[in-house]
Design a protein around this motif. Structure first.
Motif, PDB file in Angstrom:
ATOM      1  N   LEU A 122      44.699  30.035  32.461  1.00  0.00           N
ATOM      2  CA  LEU A 122      44.861  30.811  33.684  1.00  0.00           C
ATOM      3  C   LEU A 122      46.331  31.138  33.917  1.00  0.00           C
ATOM      4  CD1 LEU A 122      43.506  31.916  36.286  1.00  0.00           C
ATOM      5  CD2 LEU A 122      43.918  29.689  37.315  1.00  0.00           C
ATOM      6  N   ALA A 123      47.195  30.139  33.766  1.00  0.00           N
ATOM      7  CA  ALA A 123      48.632  30.347  33.967  1.00  0.00           C
ATOM      8  C   ALA A 123      49.188  31.328  32.942  1.00  0.00           C
ATOM      9  CB  ALA A 123      49.368  29.016  33.883  1.00  0.00           C
ATOM     10  N   ARG A 124      48.768  31.182  31.687  1.00  0.00           N
ATOM     11  CA  ARG A 124      49.257  32.092  30.650  1.00  0.00           C
ATOM     12  C   ARG A 124      48.783  33.522  30.909  1.00  0.00           C
ATOM     13  NH1 ARG A 124      47.879  27.580  27.460  1.00  0.00           N
ATOM     14  NH2 ARG A 124      45.865  28.524  26.894  1.00  0.00           N
ATOM     15  N   GLY A 125      47.565  33.651  31.416  1.00  0.00           N
ATOM     16  CA  GLY A 125      47.051  34.981  31.727  1.00  0.00           C
ATOM     17  C   GLY A 125      47.844  35.649  32.838  1.00  0.00           C
ATOM     18  N   ILE A 126      48.189  34.894  33.869  1.00  0.00           N
ATOM     19  CA  ILE A 126      48.984  35.440  34.966  1.00  0.00           C
ATOM     20  C   ILE A 126      50.357  35.866  34.470  1.00  0.00           C
ATOM     21  CG2 ILE A 126      50.163  34.818  37.124  1.00  0.00           C
ATOM     22  CD1 ILE A 126      47.728  33.097  37.802  1.00  0.00           C
ATOM     23  N   LEU A 127      50.993  35.008  33.666  1.00  0.00           N
ATOM     24  CA  LEU A 127      52.319  35.328  33.143  1.00  0.00           C
ATOM     25  C   LEU A 127      52.273  36.556  32.243  1.00  0.00           C
ATOM     26  CD1 LEU A 127      55.292  34.579  32.829  1.00  0.00           C
ATOM     27  CD2 LEU A 127      54.637  33.065  30.943  1.00  0.00           C
ATOM     28  N   ILE A 165      52.940  44.416  32.707  1.00  0.00           N
ATOM     29  CA  ILE A 165      53.083  45.472  33.711  1.00  0.00           C
ATOM     30  C   ILE A 165      54.557  45.733  34.009  1.00  0.00           C
ATOM     31  CG2 ILE A 165      52.627  46.112  36.107  1.00  0.00           C
ATOM     32  CD1 ILE A 165      49.992  44.539  35.877  1.00  0.00           C
ATOM     33  N   GLU A 166      55.316  44.664  34.202  1.00  0.00           N
ATOM     34  CA  GLU A 166      56.738  44.823  34.501  1.00  0.00           C
ATOM     35  C   GLU A 166      57.482  45.475  33.335  1.00  0.00           C
ATOM     36  OE1 GLU A 166      57.072  40.912  37.456  1.00  0.00           O
ATOM     37  OE2 GLU A 166      57.849  40.831  35.399  1.00  0.00           O
ATOM     38  N   PHE A 193      45.578  38.719  40.991  1.00  0.00           N
ATOM     39  CA  PHE A 193      45.225  38.426  39.611  1.00  0.00           C
ATOM     40  C   PHE A 193      43.712  38.404  39.365  1.00  0.00           C
ATOM     41  CE2 PHE A 193      44.256  35.348  36.220  1.00  0.00           C
ATOM     42  CZ  PHE A 193      44.811  36.033  35.148  1.00  0.00           C
ATOM     43  N   PRO A 194      42.883  37.830  40.242  1.00  0.00           N
ATOM     44  CA  PRO A 194      41.433  37.859  39.965  1.00  0.00           C
ATOM     45  C   PRO A 194      40.897  39.272  39.792  1.00  0.00           C
ATOM     46  CG  PRO A 194      41.925  36.288  41.707  1.00  0.00           C
ATOM     47  CD  PRO A 194      43.187  37.041  41.451  1.00  0.00           C
ATOM     48  N   VAL A 195      41.397  40.210  40.610  1.00  0.00           N
ATOM     49  CA  VAL A 195      40.939  41.596  40.498  1.00  0.00           C
ATOM     50  C   VAL A 195      41.447  42.220  39.206  1.00  0.00           C
ATOM     51  CG1 VAL A 195      41.045  43.895  41.540  1.00  0.00           C
ATOM     52  CG2 VAL A 195      40.778  41.870  42.991  1.00  0.00           C
ATOM     53  N   LEU A 196      42.715  42.009  38.886  1.00  0.00           N
ATOM     54  CA  LEU A 196      43.268  42.564  37.643  1.00  0.00           C
ATOM     55  C   LEU A 196      42.527  42.042  36.428  1.00  0.00           C
ATOM     56  CD1 LEU A 196      47.113  42.387  38.360  1.00  0.00           C
ATOM     57  CD2 LEU A 196      45.639  44.399  38.441  1.00  0.00           C
ATOM     58  N   ARG A 197      42.213  40.760  36.444  1.00  0.00           N
ATOM     59  CA  ARG A 197      41.525  40.167  35.295  1.00  0.00           C
ATOM     60  C   ARG A 197      40.114  40.733  35.148  1.00  0.00           C
ATOM     61  NH1 ARG A 197      42.086  35.880  31.861  1.00  0.00           N
ATOM     62  NH2 ARG A 197      40.183  34.876  31.142  1.00  0.00           N
ATOM     63  N   ILE A 227      53.234  32.396  43.714  1.00  0.00           N
ATOM     64  CA  ILE A 227      52.157  32.538  44.689  1.00  0.00           C
ATOM     65  C   ILE A 227      50.865  32.945  44.004  1.00  0.00           C
ATOM     66  CG2 ILE A 227      52.328  34.970  45.378  1.00  0.00           C
ATOM     67  CD1 ILE A 227      52.130  31.971  47.751  1.00  0.00           C
ATOM     68  N   MET A 228      50.950  33.788  42.948  1.00  0.00           N
ATOM     69  CA  MET A 228      49.741  34.155  42.206  1.00  0.00           C
ATOM     70  C   MET A 228      49.150  32.936  41.510  1.00  0.00           C
ATOM     71  SD  MET A 228      50.829  37.798  40.459  1.00  0.00           S
ATOM     72  CE  MET A 228      49.194  38.107  39.800  1.00  0.00           C
ATOM     73  N   LEU A 229      50.019  32.150  40.899  1.00  0.00           N
ATOM     74  CA  LEU A 229      49.555  30.989  40.155  1.00  0.00           C
ATOM     75  C   LEU A 229      48.979  29.937  41.089  1.00  0.00           C
ATOM     76  CD1 LEU A 229      49.302  29.516  37.475  1.00  0.00           C
ATOM     77  CD2 LEU A 229      51.639  28.687  37.774  1.00  0.00           C
ATOM     78  N   VAL A 230      49.686  29.661  42.170  1.00  0.00           N
ATOM     79  CA  VAL A 230      49.227  28.641  43.111  1.00  0.00           C
ATOM     80  C   VAL A 230      47.896  29.032  43.721  1.00  0.00           C
ATOM     81  CG1 VAL A 230      49.706  27.607  45.359  1.00  0.00           C
ATOM     82  CG2 VAL A 230      51.490  27.679  43.632  1.00  0.00           C
ATOM     83  N   ALA A 231      47.780  30.291  44.151  1.00  0.00           N
ATOM     84  CA  ALA A 231      46.524  30.733  44.760  1.00  0.00           C
ATOM     85  C   ALA A 231      45.363  30.618  43.780  1.00  0.00           C
ATOM     86  CB  ALA A 231      46.661  32.173  45.251  1.00  0.00           C
ATOM     87  N   SER A 232      45.593  30.999  42.531  1.00  0.00           N
ATOM     88  CA  SER A 232      44.528  30.928  41.530  1.00  0.00           C
ATOM     89  C   SER A 232      44.186  29.482  41.184  1.00  0.00           C
ATOM     90  CB  SER A 232      44.942  31.684  40.271  1.00  0.00           C
ATOM     91  OG  SER A 232      45.165  33.043  40.553  1.00  0.00           O
ATOM     92  N   LEU A 233      45.189  28.617  41.072  1.00  0.00           N
ATOM     93  CA  LEU A 233      44.932  27.214  40.737  1.00  0.00           C
ATOM     94  C   LEU A 233      44.245  26.485  41.874  1.00  0.00           C
ATOM     95  CD1 LEU A 233      48.160  26.188  38.796  1.00  0.00           C
ATOM     96  CD2 LEU A 233      45.882  26.636  37.892  1.00  0.00           C
TER      97      LEU A 233
END
Length: 456
Positions: free
Chosen positions: A136-141, A147-148, A218-222, A98-104
């Motif tokens: 973008l995808a690599r950054g999300i991953l 964090i995890e 993710f946009p806020v974290l970045r 969902i993070m990746l899809v929303a950002s893409l």
């Protein structure tokens, strides 16, 4: 491949098949849910002596992929180690997806705009690099795994040193909780969820931090990573998410603490500091992870109602939280304040809000409210339980929270199917609807004469 282009095909060229972004998202998540159902239906996924039917496997699969946490069987006793691995893998897939899809989709929308609009949008979305989908995808991953991993190590150390778990089991339980927390899923490897750790800050606070970070988006974290010390450069989205998240966490903690202070079945049996800790933990969990460290069925009805509101609002966009999102709620709140003050334009953090955003926020909020009300009414018709617990169950499912007063497993099969539909709508509805509203904007060549109805 997703085709969001508005250009017409060249003369004589064969028309290209166009797939709406909403269709891609829904089909992808449905495929994941079907795969998870198939794996959880295998006998190897069930604990020895336990039998999980197809509906229970499907419910758990939908709950895992939608990162909700609603359960109809005991997670700790119904599933084998293989089943638990399947659950945690699909939690990770659902949260990252969902993070990746929303950002893409945000990336695709920017590329669809005209050059002038791209420049404006790029300025407003500095938190995301719209130039490279792969990066973008690599950054999300990477963000998710860092964090995890950190939270997993903290929890594992606590379980090994304080609770005498063997190192391997401590790492497994710490990793499971870290993934479930960051992805706002709410699954826990104990039958009583987190009740056994209610007053242990070294367990509940790392989990809370992971939940909050996942819910920011993710946009806020970045942007925080790149421009933490330059708040004047933060976008409107970042400012809204941070301010609303902090405000709702504080208000939620105070609300739960005040209403449950004397309830010895929940927090009333603890000392003052522990009561605040438990109240804070549940304020976090309504935003929308769904872990519980007290028996939710023992909460006062007025507490449940306040938590309904928090669950419905949810967390930040392009994150792992559900709900209508704090940005939608903030837009509605500022529209209200603007109307009360009699001003002509809605201004947020020194910038004027587009009128198109007004309509989008109102549409998402009203349709989400209609979905919850329709589901609650249907549950009342088939279960004959009280309104407060059924409304709580419906809002929890739609907000992908997973908190329950304990009635989920007792609902008839039709009621469980309704909750499954709500979990799917809550995970995909606001995102796909918001995307569809943006993509369907079109210019009209005429305007009808204005007229005002009587309001109020």
């Amino acid at each position: 491949m997703l085709d969001l282009s508005s250009s017409r095909p060249r003369p004589g060229a064969a028309p290209r098949a166009r797939i709406a972004p909403a269709q891609v998202v829904v089909l992808g998540f449905l495929a994941a849910m079907i795969a998870a159902t198939g794996l959880l239906s295998l006998p190897i996924a069930h604990a020895p002596g336990e039998r999980v039917d197809v509906l229970e496997a499907a419910f758990t699969a939908v709950s895992a992929v939608s990162v909700t946490g609603h359960v109809v069987v005991d997670t700790a006793t119904a599933w084998s180690p293989f089943g638990l691995v399947v659950i945690v893998l699909f939690i990770q897939l659902g949260g990252l997806g969902i993070m990746l899809v929303a950002s893409l989709i945000g990336l695709a929308l920017v590329r669809r705009f005209t050059l002038r609009n791209r420049i404006t949008t790029g300025t407003e979305n500095r938190a995301v690099d719209f130039g490279d989908a792969g990066r973008l995808a690599r950054g999300i991953l990477a963000t998710s795994l860092i964090i995890e991993g950190a939270v997993a190590l903290l929890l594992a150390a606590r379980f090994a040193l304080e609770y005498d778990y063997p190192l391997g089991e401590a790492l497994w339980r710490g990793g499971f909780l870290a993934i479930s927390s960051f992805n706002n899923a709410g699954f826990a490897p104990w039958s009583d969820n987190m009740i056994g750790f209610a007053t242990d800050p070294f367990v509940v606070l790392p989990m809370s931090i992971a939940t909050i970070l996942g819910g920011l988006g993710f946009p806020v974290l970045r942007q925080l990573r790149k421009e933490f010390g330059r708040p004047l450069h933060w976008t409107m989205n970042t400012n809204i998410v941070l301010v609303m998240t902090a405000a709702l966490l504080v208000l939620g903690t105070a609300y739960i603490a005040v209403l449950e202070w004397g309830n010895r079945a929940t927090i009333g049996a603890y000392d003052a500091a522990d009561r605040i800790l438990v109240a804070f933990f549940h304020s976090v969990q309504t935003r929308t992870a769904g872990f519980n460290s007290v028996d939710i069925g023992q909460l006062n009805p007025e507490t449940l109602l306040g938590m309904d509101v928090l669950m419905f609002i949810g967390g930040g966009p392009a994150g792992t939280a559900g709900g209508i999102k704090v940005t939608t709620f903030a837009v509605l709140l500022f529209i209200l304040l603007t109307e009360l003050r009699g001003e002509g334009a809605v201004n947020i953090f020194g910038k004027r809000l587009s009128r198109a955003v007004h309509r989008e926020a109102i549409t998402i909020a009203l349709l989400s409210l209609a979905a919850v009300m329709a589901a609650t009414t249907a549950l009342m018709m088939i279960s004959h339980l009280d309104l407060d617990v059924l409304l709580f169950e419906a809002v929890s499912a739609f907000g992908t929270v997973g908190l329950s007063t304990g009635i989920t497993a007792d609902l008839p099969p039709a009621g469980q199917v309704i909750l499954m539909v709500l979990m799917l709508l809550g995970r995909l509805g606001p995102l796909t609807l918001g995307t569809a509203l943006v993509l369907r904007q079109r210019r009209t060549l005429y305007e009808l004469p204005k007229e005002r109805p009587v309001i109020g």
